[in-house]
Design a protein around this motif. Structure first.
Motif: not given
Ligand code: CUA
Length: 406
Positions: A204, A241-243, A247, A239, A250
């Motif tokens: 992340h 970062e593509l998680c 996502h 967040c 977040m």
């Molecule tokens: Cu955690 Cu995007």
């Protein structure tokens, strides 16, 4: 024909320094105007680091502005000044190399890059350097929520609590340092923060635009960032970062609802950084009430389970609906009334067995329409997503009471 031509040529030569000075002044004024627009597209600078980052950005914008205006200005000038006359089909004059010009246009960018490197590096070192009396906050990223942990120890016990007031095993835990979990990050003005970042699953990225800090969370490693807030307020945590499919959830969100009288209310959901005006307010409004919940947990397991879930210790709120706790996530199944439905969900499993299995091995039974997205919560502290049996039993007791009127 020759007379006026040579006259105007020598006139141009003699006015060349004036033109260069005029163009330079115009470029500087133009770049300064571009730089003055910076506050329009930046969020409020809420930390000491934000001020430094914005100054660095301003310098880069100024230099970039000069280069932009020079290049675009030359392009427009050349288009107008050297365009082909009507009917002129001849080629342009051949132009060869010019060593002086090439040296100049290599040397100037090289000097600019060296200056920017030294300047950016000094800002980076300032941000990363250890500050006196830092407040360490553990930040855990998980799909799809943030959890913030604060240490409770002998030095920061609530004011009216003595160590001797506590049960012996609780005293031992306080000596070792207890953990307060909370779904928001909290600190106060002028308190340097040292955020230690870990992830329970994938990568992340922890981003607080108002503080100008952004740092990746890397699986299997602990990373960190530092900032010192200078403005009280509430800042979005995002967040970056593509998680996975949650996502977008977040990030701190502003959700519009209506109150009992039908007036619009703005609710903050997800993760936020709360900066209190001073330490006194931080202790009174955040730390001490949360410390009391940890020091004197409810004895009723269902109430304890509610407290554990409400603390944000596990990332459930982002994905599930649960009216009692104000959860509104839609990535996973609705948990309202789960205590009733759990009775009959899987034949051969009691409601309790079903719920335990759903936390320890969530992919064993999937509710129709939902994918295998839920993390597995493990009983062993050495594993990721650790959930001790005590928390599991309390959470199951609380979930069993949902919808049963207990
Ligand atoms: Cu955690 Cu995007």
């Amino acid at each position: 024909m020759n007379q006026p031509n040579s006259a105007s040529k020598s006139g141009r030569n003699s006015s060349l320094p004036i033109i260069i000075i005029a163009v330079t002044i115009a470029l500087i004024i133009g770049a300064a105007l571009i730089t003055s627009l910076q506050p329009l597209f930046f969020p409020i600078a809420g930390s000491a680091e934000a001020v430094q980052v914005d100054q660095l950005f301003g310098v880069m914008l100024f230099i970039g502005g000069i280069i932009f205006l020079l290049v675009e200005g030359m392009l427009v000038f050349s288009l107008l000044r050297f365009r082909a006359k009507p009917g002129d089909m001849s080629d342009g004059p051949p132009i060869g190399g010019n060593s002086t010009l090439e040296l100049v246009w290599t040397a100037i960018p090289a000097v600019v890059v060296v200056i920017l490197t030294i300047y950016s590096y000094s800002v980076w070192v300032n941000i990363q350097s250890v500050k006196p009396n830092e407040q360490t906050i553990n930040v855990v990223g998980a799909r799809f929520a943030w959890t913030f942990s604060y240490e409770l120890n002998q030095r920061n016990l609530p004011r009216d609590i003595q160590l001797s007031d506590l049960a012996p095993e609780m005293q031992e835990q306080v000596r070792e340092g207890m953990v307060i979990n909370y779904p928001q990050m909290a600190t106060w003005v002028n308190q340097p923060v040292h955020a230690l970042l870990t992830t329970q699953d994938v990568n992340h990225a922890f981003w607080i635009p108002g503080m100008r800090v952004k740092q990746d969370l890397l699986a299997g490693r602990t990373t960190y960032t530092r900032f010192t807030p200078i403005e009280a307020g509430v800042y979005r945590v995002v967040c970056a970062e593509l998680c996975g499919s949650g996502h977008g959830a977040m990030a701190g969100q502003v959700v519009e609802t209506v109150d009992a009288d039908g007036n619009p209310v703005q609710n903050l959901t997800g993760a936020w950084l709360v900066v209190y005006p001073d330490e006194e307010t931080y202790l009174r409004e955040f730390f001490e009430p949360e410390a009391m919940k940890v020091l004197f947990p409810p004895e009723d397991p269902a109430l304890l389970g509610r407290a554990v879930l409400d603390s944000g210790a596990y990332p459930c709120a982002t994905c599930h609906v649960l009216g009692d706790l104000g959860w509104t996530g839609t990535i996973g199944p609705n948990l309202d009334g789960i205590g009733l439905r759990a009775e009959t969900r899987v034949s051969g499993e009691t409601a309790e067995e079903y719920l335990i299995e759903s936390l320890r091995n969530p992919h064993s039974f999937l509710v129709a329409g939902y994918g295998a997205l839920m993390p597995q919560f493990n009983p062993d502290p050495s594993q990721t997503n650790y959930m001790p049996d005590s928390d599991l039993n309390a959470i199951v007791a609380y979930l069993l009471a949902q919808g049963t009127g207990e």
